[in-house]
Motif scaffolding. Structure first.
Motif, PDB file in Angstrom:
ATOM      1  N   PRO A 254      58.112  75.263  82.722  1.00 30.84           N
ATOM      2  CA  PRO A 254      57.544  73.940  82.248  1.00 30.84           C
ATOM      3  C   PRO A 254      57.788  72.852  83.217  1.00 30.84           C
ATOM      4  CG  PRO A 254      58.767  74.887  80.399  1.00 30.84           C
ATOM      5  CD  PRO A 254      59.118  75.683  81.607  1.00 30.84           C
ATOM      6  N   ASP A 255      56.806  71.956  83.245  1.00 33.93           N
ATOM      7  CA  ASP A 255      57.078  70.867  84.280  1.00 33.93           C
ATOM      8  C   ASP A 255      56.790  69.448  83.272  1.00 33.93           C
ATOM      9  OD1 ASP A 255      54.359  70.726  84.172  1.00 33.93           O
ATOM     10  OD2 ASP A 255      53.905  70.930  85.972  1.00 33.93           O
ATOM     11  N   ILE A 256      56.929  68.319  83.912  1.00 35.86           N
ATOM     12  CA  ILE A 256      56.851  67.111  83.283  1.00 35.86           C
ATOM     13  C   ILE A 256      55.628  67.019  82.707  1.00 35.86           C
ATOM     14  CG2 ILE A 256      56.210  65.825  85.320  1.00 35.86           C
ATOM     15  CD1 ILE A 256      58.276  64.579  82.200  1.00 35.86           C
ATOM     16  N   ARG A 257      54.564  67.470  83.213  1.00 38.14           N
ATOM     17  CA  ARG A 257      53.060  67.626  82.546  1.00 38.14           C
ATOM     18  C   ARG A 257      53.160  68.005  81.354  1.00 38.14           C
ATOM     19  NH1 ARG A 257      47.697  69.554  82.763  1.00 38.14           N
ATOM     20  NH2 ARG A 257      46.285  67.973  82.433  1.00 38.14           N
ATOM     21  N   THR A 258      53.782  69.548  81.271  1.00 39.56           N
ATOM     22  CA  THR A 258      53.943  70.006  80.130  1.00 39.56           C
ATOM     23  C   THR A 258      54.330  69.410  78.824  1.00 39.56           C
ATOM     24  OG1 THR A 258      54.474  72.082  81.721  1.00 39.56           O
ATOM     25  CG2 THR A 258      54.539  72.499  79.135  1.00 39.56           C
ATOM     26  N   TYR A 259      55.503  68.952  79.253  1.00 41.95           N
ATOM     27  CA  TYR A 259      56.104  67.936  78.291  1.00 41.95           C
ATOM     28  C   TYR A 259      55.470  66.868  77.755  1.00 41.95           C
ATOM     29  CZ  TYR A 259      60.374  70.822  78.557  1.00 41.95           C
ATOM     30  OH  TYR A 259      61.318  72.107  78.409  1.00 41.95           O
ATOM     31  N   ASN A 260      54.468  66.296  78.754  1.00 41.06           N
ATOM     32  CA  ASN A 260      53.889  65.021  78.495  1.00 41.06           C
ATOM     33  C   ASN A 260      52.570  65.385  77.694  1.00 41.06           C
ATOM     34  OD1 ASN A 260      55.246  63.238  79.785  1.00 41.06           O
ATOM     35  ND2 ASN A 260      54.393  63.203  81.554  1.00 41.06           N
ATOM     36  N   LEU A 261      52.458  66.590  77.823  1.00 45.78           N
ATOM     37  CA  LEU A 261      51.052  67.062  76.893  1.00 45.78           C
ATOM     38  C   LEU A 261      51.619  67.292  75.226  1.00 45.78           C
ATOM     39  CD1 LEU A 261      49.222  69.612  79.411  1.00 45.78           C
ATOM     40  CD2 LEU A 261      48.183  67.649  78.487  1.00 45.78           C
ATOM     41  N   VAL A 262      52.952  67.913  75.521  1.00 44.27           N
ATOM     42  CA  VAL A 262      53.402  68.192  74.203  1.00 44.27           C
ATOM     43  C   VAL A 262      53.609  66.798  73.363  1.00 44.27           C
ATOM     44  CG1 VAL A 262      55.083  69.222  72.589  1.00 44.27           C
ATOM     45  CG2 VAL A 262      54.359  70.567  74.728  1.00 44.27           C
ATOM     46  N   LEU A 263      54.236  65.880  74.286  1.00 43.10           N
ATOM     47  CA  LEU A 263      54.098  64.293  73.740  1.00 43.10           C
ATOM     48  C   LEU A 263      52.966  63.968  73.184  1.00 43.10           C
ATOM     49  CD1 LEU A 263      56.142  61.737  73.373  1.00 43.10           C
ATOM     50  CD2 LEU A 263      55.401  61.279  75.866  1.00 43.10           C
ATOM     51  N   SER A 264      51.866  64.108  73.940  1.00 42.18           N
ATOM     52  CA  SER A 264      50.396  63.660  73.196  1.00 42.18           C
ATOM     53  C   SER A 264      50.412  64.253  72.082  1.00 42.18           C
ATOM     54  CB  SER A 264      49.554  64.119  74.402  1.00 42.18           C
ATOM     55  OG  SER A 264      49.517  63.142  75.532  1.00 42.18           O
ATOM     56  N   ALA A 265      50.600  65.744  71.786  1.00 42.15           N
ATOM     57  CA  ALA A 265      50.162  66.315  70.568  1.00 42.15           C
ATOM     58  C   ALA A 265      50.959  65.420  69.677  1.00 42.15           C
ATOM     59  CB  ALA A 265      50.594  67.947  70.676  1.00 42.15           C
ATOM     60  N   TRP A 266      52.258  65.145  69.702  1.00 36.67           N
ATOM     61  CA  TRP A 266      53.010  64.618  69.070  1.00 36.67           C
ATOM     62  C   TRP A 266      52.446  63.268  68.438  1.00 36.67           C
ATOM     63  CZ3 TRP A 266      56.716  66.251  65.585  1.00 36.67           C
ATOM     64  CH2 TRP A 266      57.297  67.181  65.885  1.00 36.67           C
ATOM     65  N   THR A 267      52.005  62.557  69.490  1.00 32.11           N
ATOM     66  CA  THR A 267      51.414  61.417  69.410  1.00 32.11           C
ATOM     67  C   THR A 267      49.872  61.568  68.452  1.00 32.11           C
ATOM     68  OG1 THR A 267      51.965  60.438  71.557  1.00 32.11           O
ATOM     69  CG2 THR A 267      50.110  59.152  70.527  1.00 32.11           C
ATOM     70  N   LYS A 268      49.201  62.119  68.739  1.00 29.52           N
ATOM     71  CA  LYS A 268      48.031  62.473  67.961  1.00 29.52           C
ATOM     72  C   LYS A 268      48.092  62.794  66.458  1.00 29.52           C
ATOM     73  CE  LYS A 268      44.533  62.896  71.673  1.00 29.52           C
ATOM     74  NZ  LYS A 268      43.468  63.600  72.350  1.00 29.52           N
ATOM     75  N   GLU A 269      49.021  63.883  66.404  1.00 29.45           N
ATOM     76  CA  GLU A 269      49.085  64.546  65.115  1.00 29.45           C
ATOM     77  C   GLU A 269      50.037  63.760  64.037  1.00 29.45           C
ATOM     78  OE1 GLU A 269      49.047  68.637  63.046  1.00 29.45           O
ATOM     79  OE2 GLU A 269      50.188  68.680  64.974  1.00 29.45           O
ATOM     80  N   LYS A 270      51.248  63.306  64.724  1.00 34.21           N
ATOM     81  CA  LYS A 270      52.342  62.924  63.811  1.00 34.21           C
ATOM     82  C   LYS A 270      52.565  61.192  63.977  1.00 34.21           C
ATOM     83  CE  LYS A 270      53.472  67.025  62.467  1.00 34.21           C
ATOM     84  NZ  LYS A 270      52.853  67.558  61.293  1.00 34.21           N
ATOM     85  N   GLY A 271      51.948  60.764  65.105  1.00 30.70           N
ATOM     86  CA  GLY A 271      52.200  59.424  65.044  1.00 30.70           C
ATOM     87  C   GLY A 271      53.060  59.035  66.126  1.00 30.70           C
ATOM     88  N   ALA A 272      52.992  57.562  66.457  1.00 28.79           N
ATOM     89  CA  ALA A 272      54.012  56.772  67.354  1.00 28.79           C
ATOM     90  C   ALA A 272      55.201  57.245  67.231  1.00 28.79           C
ATOM     91  CB  ALA A 272      53.786  55.409  67.664  1.00 28.79           C
ATOM     92  N   PRO A 273      56.055  56.904  66.078  1.00 25.79           N
ATOM     93  CA  PRO A 273      57.498  57.225  65.611  1.00 25.79           C
ATOM     94  C   PRO A 273      57.740  58.569  66.024  1.00 25.79           C
ATOM     95  CG  PRO A 273      56.285  55.997  63.929  1.00 25.79           C
ATOM     96  CD  PRO A 273      55.303  56.471  64.805  1.00 25.79           C
ATOM     97  N   ALA A 274      57.268  59.547  65.869  1.00 24.78           N
ATOM     98  CA  ALA A 274      57.473  60.889  66.014  1.00 24.78           C
ATOM     99  C   ALA A 274      57.412  61.113  67.454  1.00 24.78           C
ATOM    100  CB  ALA A 274      56.462  62.005  65.122  1.00 24.78           C
ATOM    101  N   ALA A 275      56.409  60.534  68.021  1.00 24.93           N
ATOM    102  CA  ALA A 275      56.086  60.929  69.439  1.00 24.93           C
ATOM    103  C   ALA A 275      57.696  60.179  70.315  1.00 24.93           C
ATOM    104  CB  ALA A 275      54.944  60.333  70.054  1.00 24.93           C
ATOM    105  N   GLU A 276      57.953  59.032  69.706  1.00 20.72           N
ATOM    106  CA  GLU A 276      59.119  58.383  70.309  1.00 20.72           C
ATOM    107  C   GLU A 276      60.295  59.384  70.150  1.00 20.72           C
ATOM    108  OE1 GLU A 276      61.759  54.182  69.859  1.00 20.72           O
ATOM    109  OE2 GLU A 276      59.781  54.722  68.745  1.00 20.72           O
ATOM    110  N   LYS A 277      60.410  60.254  69.066  1.00 19.86           N
ATOM    111  CA  LYS A 277      61.724  61.023  68.785  1.00 19.86           C
ATOM    112  C   LYS A 277      61.504  62.135  70.102  1.00 19.86           C
ATOM    113  CE  LYS A 277      62.579  60.152  63.965  1.00 19.86           C
ATOM    114  NZ  LYS A 277      62.480  60.795  62.808  1.00 19.86           N
ATOM    115  N   PHE A 278      60.286  62.644  70.152  1.00 22.11           N
ATOM    116  CA  PHE A 278      60.266  63.645  71.304  1.00 22.11           C
ATOM    117  C   PHE A 278      60.517  62.988  72.640  1.00 22.11           C
ATOM    118  CE2 PHE A 278      58.021  66.308  74.235  1.00 22.11           C
ATOM    119  CZ  PHE A 278      58.341  67.714  73.695  1.00 22.11           C
ATOM    120  N   LEU A 279      60.073  61.936  72.838  1.00 23.60           N
ATOM    121  CA  LEU A 279      60.495  61.189  74.211  1.00 23.60           C
ATOM    122  C   LEU A 279      61.971  60.759  74.363  1.00 23.60           C
ATOM    123  CD1 LEU A 279      59.482  59.781  76.646  1.00 23.60           C
ATOM    124  CD2 LEU A 279      59.265  57.680  75.351  1.00 23.60           C
ATOM    125  N   LYS A 280      62.533  60.617  73.026  1.00 28.93           N
ATOM    126  CA  LYS A 280      63.952  60.659  73.301  1.00 28.93           C
ATOM    127  C   LYS A 280      64.595  61.930  73.692  1.00 28.93           C
ATOM    128  CE  LYS A 280      67.794  58.001  73.223  1.00 28.93           C
ATOM    129  NZ  LYS A 280      68.160  57.253  74.008  1.00 28.93           N
TER     130      LYS A 280
END
Length: 858
Positions: A254-280
C-alpha cells in the motif's frame, strides 16, 4: 504515385501507417457525425471509405509478397500501429475508442491472413482497452471486456501465432474502466478482476500479479460507488494488500494514495470526525516507521473538505492548523497550498454565521503573512478575495455589507497599484451587491445600484446575477417606490439583452424579485403590476424563452399581492388566477400545480377583500383542500396558516353565526393536532382570531365565550405550549367583546365582571401590560356596563389616571374619556392644563408623561 508495374517511383512519397491512419480517421469521424444526424446513407458511404483505406493500407504495406523491402520492417509496422492507436487513445475525441477498436480488429484479421508475421501485440490490445477506460461511453466496460476475451481466446488458440497473453496492465486497465464507469455494481466487477488476477498468479502466471495501482483502482471504484459498506470494503482491500506485501509481493505494498482512498471512504460513509480519526491513525503509523502512511497534502485536504462541506468551518480550520504544524515539523508533503486556505475560507463563507466574515478575514491574513515571508504560491488572488466577500455577504452581521464593500475597495486599490492578480471581476462586484441586498439596511438598495453602475466604469460587464442582486435589494427594502426601481432595472436588462448581451437575460429569479417588490409595496395598483409581469412571462415563454417559464411560485406571489392590496376585487382576481393555474395544470403543465401556499393565499385574499360571500368561498376552498388531501394529494394539505386565514375571514365577515363558524374551525384544528397533525397546531393567532370573531358578533353570551377561549389559551400555555402564549391584543379583544355585548342586566353585569377580571389579569401577568388600546377599550366597557353614575364616575377617574401614569393616553383614549366622563370630572382631571377651551384639548396639550409610551410604540 504508382506506375504500370505497381511499384513506387518516389520512395520518399510512399504512404506510411500514419498517412493511412489519418485518412481512415477522417472518414470514420465523418461516418459517425453523419450517423448522429440520422443520415444513414452518407454515414454508410463514409464508413465504407474508411474500411477501404484500411484495405489499401494492408495491400500497400503488408499484403504483397513481392514487397520484400517493406516486409523487412514487420516490427516497425507493429510499433507504428501502436503509435497510431495510442494517439487516438490520448486524443480525448468522442469516437476515438470506437475508431481504435475497429483499426485493431482489422489489423488482427490481417494478421490471421499473413500467419501472424505482422499484427497486434499485447500493447496494441492494452492501448485500446485503455482508450475505452478513459472514455465516458456507456458501452466502455462491455467493449473493454470484449477485447479482453479476444485476447484470452487468441492466447489459448495454438493455431494463432500471436503473443497476446493478457498481462497486469491489461487487467488493471479493465479495472480502471469499471472504476470510471459509474455503473451500478462497477466496484464489485472491479474487485472480481482483482480476484481473477490473484487466482492466475496462484496458477503460476506471475505476470498478472496485482500491484498497488490495481488495488488502488478497485478501492477507488468502491469509494466512487457510494454504496453502503464502502469503509469495510476499502479496509478489507487494504488488508489484502498488506498481507500480499508481507507474503513477499513487493508490488502490492500500500502507498499513500491507498491510504488516502481509504480516508475518502471514511469521509463519505462515516463523516468528518471518523475520517479525522483515520488520519490520526495514519500519522501514528508513520511515526512508528511506516513511510507509506505519512499524511500529505491530499490527506489533510480530504479532511478539511469533509468538515467544510459539512458546514463546520472551525473544525476545517483546526485541520488546516494541524497541517501547518505537520509541515513546520518537517513533513514537506503536507505543505498547505492556496487551495487549502481557500477551502477553509469557503467553509466560513458557506456557514452563514454572524462572525464568518471575521474568521474568513483571519484566514486571508494568514495567507498574506505567508506570502510576505517568501511563499510566492500563497499570494491571495481575486478568487481568494471573492471568497472573503462571499463570507461577509452570507453572514448575519449588520455591518457585513459595508465590510464586503471595503474588501472590494481594497481589491480595486491593489489592482490600481499594479497587482494584476487581484483585479475585481464580475463575481467581486455581484457578491458585494448581494451583500447589500441581504443587509436590510436603509441605504442598501442605493448602494447596490451604485455598485452596479460602478461596474460599467470599471469596464466589467454586469451579468444576470449582478442585476438580480440589485433588483432584490430594492424589492426587499419595502421603501416607497422600491418596486418601481426594481422594475426599471428589469427593463434595463431587457434592453441590454435585446441589444445582444446574452449575459443579462432576465430569468425566473429576476421576475420573481420584481413581483415580490410589488407584492410587498402596498401601493395602489401594485397587484395589477405584479399580474402584468406574470403575463409578460407567459408571453415570453410561449415565444420560446424557457428561462422565464412561470411556475406555481409566480402565480402564488401575484395572488399574495392581491391579498395585500386591500382592493375590493382582490378575492375575485385571486380566484381567476387559481382557475388559470388549474387549467394549465390539467393541460399538462405540472409546474403550476396549485399547492397549499397558493390556496391559502386565495383564502387570504378573499378574507381581506370584504366582497359579498367571500367568506363562503374561502370556506369552500378549505373544504376542497381537506377533501383532496384525504384523496392523497399531499401538496394541498391545509396548514395552520390556511385555517387561520379562514377563521380570520369569518371574524371579518359580519355574517350571522360567523363566531360559531370561526370557533368551530379552531376546535377542528385542536382535534386534528391532538390526533397527531403537527401542521395544524393552533397558535396565538388562531385563538385571537376566534376571539375577534366573537367580539365582532352580536350574539348573546359573547363576553363569556371570549373569556373561555382566553382561559383555554392560558391553560395550554401553562402546560408548555409556547405558541399559544396570550398577548396584550388577546386580552384587549376579550375586553372589547365585553364592551360591545348586548343583553339583559344579568348579562351586562357578567360582561363588566369579565372585563375587569381580564384587565386585572393582564396587569398582573407577564404577557405584557395594558397599552393605549387596552385602556381605551376598558374605558368604553366601564362607560357602557356600569349602571350607577357614582360608581361609574369613580372607576372612570381611577382608570384614566392610571392610564396617564403609565403614559398610555392616545387621541382615541382621550376621546373615549371625554365621551364617558361627566363634564365636571373631565374638567377636574384636566384642570391643570392651561388652554383657552377645555373642550378643544388634544393629546398635544397633555403632559408628555401622559403620552410618552404611545409615542414610543409608534
Amino acid at each position: 504515385n504508382k506506375g504500370p508495374e505497381k511499384e513506387f517511383r518516389d520512395i520518399s512519397l510512399r504512404p506510411d501507417v500514419f498517412s493511412f491512419a489519418h485518412c481512415y480517421s477522417a472518414w470514420y469521424n465523418l461516418a459517425m457525425n453523419e450517423s448522429e444526424k440520422n443520415n444513414a446513407k452518407a454515414s454508410s458511404t463514409a464508413l465504407r471509405k474508411a474500411d477501404s483505406i484500411l484495405q489499401l493500407m494492408a495491400e500497400s504495406l503488408i499484403g504483397s509478397s513481392d514487397q520484400a523491402g517493406i516486409m523487412k520492417h514487420h516490427d516497425k509496422l507493429t510499433i507504428d500501429f501502436n503509435v497510431a492507436l495510442d494517439s487516438w487513445s490520448k486524443s480525448g475525441e468522442r469516437w476515438a475508442p470506437h475508431m481504435a477498436e475497429r483499426f485493431l480488429l482489422f489489423i488482427e484479421k490481417t494478421s490471421d491472413t499473413n500467419e501472424g508475421k505482422i499484427g497486434p501485440n499485447v500493447r496494441s490490445y492494452n492501448i485500446v482497452i485503455n482508450a475505452w477506460a478513459k472514455s465516458r461511453d456507456r458501452e466502455a466496460t462491455n467493449r473493454a471486456e470484449f477485447i479482453l476475451k479476444r485476447m484470452e481466446m487468441r492466447h489459448r488458440d495454438k493455431s494463432i501465432k500471436s503473443l497476446v497473453a493478457p498481462n497486469r496492465i491489461t487487467y488493471s486497465s479493465i479495472i480502471s474502466c469499471w472504476s470510471n464507469s459509474g455503473k451500478k455494481g462497477a466496484a464489485r466487477k472491479a474487485e472480481e478482476i482483482i480476484d481473477r488476477m490473484i487466482q492466475l498468479r496462484k496458477a503460476g502466471n506471475k505476470g498478472v500479479s496485482p500491484d498497488t495501482i490495481s488495488f488502488n483502482s478497485v478501492i477507488n471504484a468502491w469509494v466512487k460507488s457510494g454504496e453502503k459498506g464502502i469503509v469495510a470494503k476499502s479496509e478489507s482491500l487494504l488488508q489484502r494488500m498488506e498481507d500480499l506485501y508481507k507474503a513477499g509481493i513487493a508490488d502490492a505494498r500500500p502507498d499513500i494514495r491507498t491510504y488516502n482512498l481509504v480516508l475518502s471512504a471514511w469521509t463519505k460513509e462515516k463523516g468528518a470526525p471518523a475520517a479525522e480519526k483515520f488520519l490520526k491513525k495514519m500519522e501514528n503509523m508513520n511515526i512508528a516507521g511506516n513511510n507509506s502512511t505519512k499524511p500529505n497534502l491530499v490527506s489533510f485536504t480530504t479532511c478539511i473538505d469533509a468538515y467544510a462541506n459539512n458546514g463546520e468551518p472551525k473544525h476545517a480550520d483546526r485541520i488546516l492548523r494541524w497541517m501547518e504544524d505537520s509541515f513546520r515539523n518537517g513533513n514537506i508533503d503536507a505543505k498547505p497550498t492556496a487551495r487549502s486556505y481557500t477551502s477553509v475560507l469557503n467553509a466560513w463563507s458557506a456557514s452563514g454565521r454572524r462572525d464568518s466574515g471575521q474568521f474568513a478575514e483571519k484566514i486571508l491574513s494568514r495567507m498574506e503573512k505567508l506570502h510576505e515571508a517568501g511563499d510566492e504560491h500563497m499570494k491571495p488572488d481575486t478568487r481568494t478575495f471573492n471568497a472573503l466577500i462571499n463570507a461577509y455577504s452570507n453572514s448575519k452581521d449588520r455591518t457585513a455589507a459595508m465590510k464586503a464593500e471595503q474588501v472590494l475597495s481594497r481589491m480595486k486599490s491593489l489592482h490600481s497599484a499594479g497587482d494584476p492578480t487581484v483585479k475585481p471581476d464580475v463575481i467581486s462586484f455581484s457578491s458585494t451587491i448581494n451583500a447589500w441586498s441581504k443587509s436590510g439596511e436603509k441605504e442598501a438598495p442605493h448602494r447596490a445600484e451604485a455598485i452596479l453602475n460602478e461596474m460599467k466604469e470599471a469596464d466589467i460587464q454586469p451579468n444576470s446575477h449582478s442585476f438580480n442582486a440589485a433588483i432584490a435589494a430594492w424589492s426587499r427594502s419595502g421603501q416607497k417606490g422600491a418596486a418601481q426601481k426594481a422594475e426599471e432595472l428589469l427593463r434595463k436588462m431587457e434592453t441590454l439583452y435585446d441589444e445582444g448581451n446574452n449575459n443579462v437575460a432576465p430569468n425566473v429569479f429576476t421576475f420573481t424579485s420584481v413581483m415580490n417588490g410589488w407584492a410587498k409595496s402596498g401601493e395602489r395598483g401594485s397587484a395589477q403590476r405584479a399580474e402584468i409581469l406574470l403575463k409578460v412571462m407567459e408571453v415570453m415563454y410561449k415565444q420560446g424563452n424557457k428561462a422565464v417559464k412561470p411556475n406555481v411560485q409566480h402565480f402564488t406571489t401575484v395572488i399574495n399581492a392581491w391579498a395585500r392590496s386591500g382592493e375590493r376585487e382582490a378575492g375575485e382576481h385571486a380566484e381567476k388566477l387559481l382557475e388559470r393555474m388549474d387549467k394549465l395544470y390539467k393541460a399538462g403543465d405540472m409546474g403550476v400545480k396549485p399547492n397549499s401556499f397558493t390556496l391559502t393565499a386565495v383564502i387570504d385574499a378573499l378574507a381581506k377583500s370584504g366582497e359579498r360571500d367571500s367568506v363562503t368561498r374561502a370556506d369552500q376552498i378549505l373544504k376542497r383542500m381537506e377533501q383532496l388531501y384525504k384523496e392523497g394529494d399531499v401538496d394541498v394539505k391545509p396548514n395552520v396558516r390556511t385555517y387561520n386565514s379562514v377563521i380570520n375571514a369569518w371574524s371579518k365577515s359580519g355574517q350571522i353565526n360567523a363566531a360559531q363558524k370561526a370557533e368551530g374551525i379552531l376546535k377542528r384544528m385542536e382535534t386534528l393536532y391532538e390526533a397527531g397533525d403537527e401542521d395544524v397546531k393552533p397558535t396565538v393567532i388562531s385563538f385571537s382570531s376566534a376571539i375577534n370573531a366573537w367580539a365582532s358578533s352580536t350574539d348573546p353570551g359573547k363576553a363569556r365565550k371570549t373569556y373561555e377561549i382566553l382561559q383555554r389559551m392560558e391553560k395550554i400555555y401553562k402546560q408548555g405550549d409556547k405558541d399559544v402564549r396570550p398577548n396584550v391584543f388577546t386580552y384587549t379583544s376579550v375586553i372589547n367583546a365585553c364592551a360591545t355585548c348586548y343583553g339583559n342586566e344579568k348579562e351586562m353585569d357578567e360582561a363588566l365582571y369579565l372585563a375587569y377580571s381580564t384587565f386585572k389579569a393582564l396587569e398582573d401577568s407577564d404577557y405584557g401590560k395594558p397599552n393605549h388600546v387596552t385602556y381605551t377599550t376598558f374605558l368604553k366597557a366601564c362607560s357602557r356596563l356600569i349602571p350607577t353614575e357614582g360608581r361609574r364616575r369613580k372607576i372612570l377617574s381611577t382608570v384614566f389616571k392610571k392610564c396617564c401614569s403609565e403614559g398610555q393616553v392616545s387621541e382615541n383614549c382621550l376621546a373615549q374619556f371625554r365621551y364617558a366622563a361627566p363634564q365636571d370630572l373631565f374638567v377636574n382631571v384636566m384642570g391643570g392644563i392651561r388652554t383657552v377651551d377645555i373642550d378643544s384639548i388634544t393629546v398635544e396639550d397633555l403632559p408628555s408623561e401622559w403620552t410618552k409610551n404611545v409615542k414610543a410604540a409608534r
